[in-house]
Design a protein around this motif. Structure first.
Motif, mmCIF file in Angstrom:
data_model
loop_
_atom_site.group_PDB
_atom_site.id
_atom_site.type_symbol
_atom_site.label_atom_id
_atom_site.label_comp_id
_atom_site.label_asym_id
_atom_site.label_seq_id
_atom_site.Cartn_x
_atom_site.Cartn_y
_atom_site.Cartn_z
ATOM 1 N N THR A 151 0.840 -1.216 0.000
ATOM 2 C CA THR A 151 0.000 0.000 0.000
ATOM 3 C C THR A 151 0.870 1.259 0.000
ATOM 4 N N THR A 152 1.996 1.208 0.698
ATOM 5 C CA THR A 152 2.885 2.376 0.711
ATOM 6 C C THR A 152 3.475 2.606 -0.672
ATOM 7 N N ILE A 153 3.929 1.541 -1.324
ATOM 8 C CA ILE A 153 4.516 1.681 -2.666
ATOM 9 C C ILE A 153 3.489 2.233 -3.654
ATOM 10 N N ILE A 154 2.270 1.684 -3.619
ATOM 11 C CA ILE A 154 1.259 2.137 -4.588
ATOM 12 C C ILE A 154 0.855 3.581 -4.297
ATOM 13 N N THR A 155 0.868 3.978 -3.020
ATOM 14 C CA THR A 155 0.540 5.371 -2.668
ATOM 15 C C THR A 155 1.641 6.315 -3.152
ATOM 16 N N VAL A 156 2.898 5.924 -2.957
ATOM 17 C CA VAL A 156 4.013 6.767 -3.421
ATOM 18 C C VAL A 156 3.967 6.894 -4.946
ATOM 19 N N LEU A 157 3.738 5.774 -5.641
ATOM 20 C CA LEU A 157 3.651 5.815 -7.111
ATOM 21 C C LEU A 157 2.490 6.703 -7.556
ATOM 22 N N PHE A 158 1.381 6.620 -6.814
ATOM 23 C CA PHE A 158 0.221 7.467 -7.142
ATOM 24 C C PHE A 158 0.575 8.944 -6.980
ATOM 25 N N LEU A 159 1.285 9.287 -5.895
ATOM 26 C CA LEU A 159 1.668 10.683 -5.666
ATOM 27 C C LEU A 159 2.625 11.178 -6.757
ATOM 28 N N ILE A 160 3.541 10.307 -7.189
ATOM 29 C CA ILE A 160 4.445 10.674 -8.291
ATOM 30 C C ILE A 160 3.636 10.896 -9.568
ATOM 31 N N ARG A 161 2.648 10.028 -9.780
ATOM 32 C CA ARG A 161 1.766 10.168 -10.952
ATOM 33 C C ARG A 161 1.057 11.522 -10.922
ATOM 34 N N LEU A 162 0.517 11.905 -9.754
ATOM 35 C CA LEU A 162 -0.160 13.197 -9.623
ATOM 36 C C LEU A 162 0.797 14.340 -9.944
ATOM 37 N N TRP A 163 2.020 14.223 -9.455
ATOM 38 C CA TRP A 163 3.025 15.277 -9.694
ATOM 39 C C TRP A 163 3.337 15.383 -11.182
ATOM 40 N N ILE A 164 3.505 14.248 -11.856
ATOM 41 C CA ILE A 164 3.782 14.252 -13.298
ATOM 42 C C ILE A 164 2.614 14.864 -14.067
ATOM 43 N N GLU A 165 1.385 14.487 -13.685
ATOM 44 C CA GLU A 165 0.201 15.041 -14.350
ATOM 45 C C GLU A 165 0.111 16.552 -14.137
ATOM 46 N N HIS A 166 0.430 16.988 -12.908
ATOM 47 C CA HIS A 166 0.405 18.419 -12.596
ATOM 48 C C HIS A 166 1.443 19.172 -13.442
ATOM 49 N N GLN A 167 2.650 18.613 -13.553
ATOM 50 C CA GLN A 167 3.703 19.222 -14.370
ATOM 51 C C GLN A 167 3.264 19.319 -15.834
ATOM 52 N N GLY A 168 2.620 18.263 -16.318
ATOM 53 C CA GLY A 168 2.128 18.236 -17.700
ATOM 54 C C GLY A 168 1.101 19.332 -17.954
ATOM 55 N N LYS A 169 0.193 19.530 -16.977
ATOM 56 C CA LYS A 169 -0.834 20.581 -17.123
ATOM 57 C C LYS A 169 -0.197 21.957 -17.124
ATOM 58 N N GLN A 170 0.787 22.156 -16.243
ATOM 59 C CA GLN A 170 1.467 23.451 -16.187
ATOM 60 C C GLN A 170 2.183 23.737 -17.504
ATOM 61 N N GLN A 171 2.824 22.717 -18.064
ATOM 62 C CA GLN A 171 3.532 22.856 -19.342
ATOM 63 C C GLN A 171 2.550 23.203 -20.455
ATOM 64 N N LYS A 172 1.393 22.541 -20.436
ATOM 65 C CA LYS A 172 0.358 22.786 -21.443
ATOM 66 C C LYS A 172 -0.127 24.227 -21.357
ATOM 67 N N ASN A 173 -0.388 24.694 -20.108
ATOM 68 C CA ASN A 173 -0.853 26.067 -19.906
ATOM 69 C C ASN A 173 0.197 27.075 -20.352
ATOM 70 N N ALA A 174 1.463 26.776 -20.061
ATOM 71 C CA ALA A 174 2.549 27.669 -20.472
ATOM 72 C C ALA A 174 2.610 27.755 -21.997
ATOM 73 N N ASN A 175 2.428 26.615 -22.677
ATOM 74 C CA ASN A 175 2.421 26.603 -24.147
ATOM 75 C C ASN A 175 1.257 27.393 -24.708
ATOM 76 N N LYS A 176 0.089 27.306 -24.041
ATOM 77 C CA LYS A 176 -1.091 28.057 -24.495
ATOM 78 C C LYS A 176 -0.819 29.555 -24.402
ATOM 79 N N VAL A 177 -0.224 29.970 -23.292
ATOM 80 C CA VAL A 177 0.087 31.387 -23.092
ATOM 81 C C VAL A 177 1.052 31.858 -24.158
#
Length: 193
Positions: A151-177
């Motif tokens: 459960t700890t490993i899957i939670t850590v992987l999930f948090l990394i996934r959220l961080w990657i998705e967040h970075q992707g959204k920020q990059q997308k928004n920066a490209n739009k601007v």
């Protein structure tokens, strides 16, 4: 002092339910964190079977809960019982909601709400760590450390996934601007001519 006991059937069912639940989380994590696994076909294979694996997790949790209720002779009219087992009961309610709505009809009827409802699976992830730790502390079986590590490993992987998705959204928004800025500059240059 921690002693390792043999796992009784309710614990084995709980562990198998946890393992099945973790398998339902793996396809998205593999797709985002390890995109090269797409070539193996494993994420797609798991994705096609995710609903049925989730339903299996629910029935295993049901068996776990049923046997625990029998073993400990719970008094459902006592509010303390609910409070003591709040993590397990909450997780079971989430598993029930997810299982009931794991069909095409529910996806169609609930539309965007279906996705929101199924995000409860991540709440279950945290509740499960708490549930395992709280209920097994003092009388660990050989399944307890495996469950906590998984459960700890899957939670850590999930948090990394959220961080990657967040970075992707920020990059997308920066490209739009940037595109909007270029379009604006182009328009103002055209006006000056």
């Amino acid at each position: 002092m921690v002693s390792i006991d043999e796992s009784p059937l309710p614990n084995i069912l709980g562990f198998l339910s946890l393992a099945s639940y973790i398998v339902t989380l793996i396809p998205t994590i593999l797709r985002i964190l390890f995109p090269q696994t797409k070539e193996t076909g494993i994420p797609q294979w798991l994705l096609k079977r995710r609903r049925i694996i989730g339903i299996i997790a629910f029935f295993l949790a049901l068996g776990h809960g049923f046997l625990m209720v029998q073993k400990r002779n719970f008094d459902f009219l006592d509010i303390k019982t609910f409070w003591i087992y709040i993590q397990g009961i909450s997780t079971f309610i989430i598993f029930t909601l997810l299982s009931i709505t794991s069909n095409n009809w529910s996806v169609k009827k609930l539309k965007k709400n279906w996705k929101q409802l199924h995000k409860l699976t991540y709440v279950a992830m945290v509740l499960l760590i708490w549930h395992i730790w709280d209920k097994m502390s003092g009388h660990w079986t050989y399944l307890t450390p495996i469950s906590l590590v998984a459960t700890t490993i899957i939670t850590v992987l999930f948090l990394i996934r959220l961080w990657i998705e967040h970075q992707g959204k920020q990059q997308k928004n920066a490209n739009k601007v940037t595109k909007a800025d270029l379009a604006e500059k182009s328009t103002s240059t055209t006006w000056r001519k």
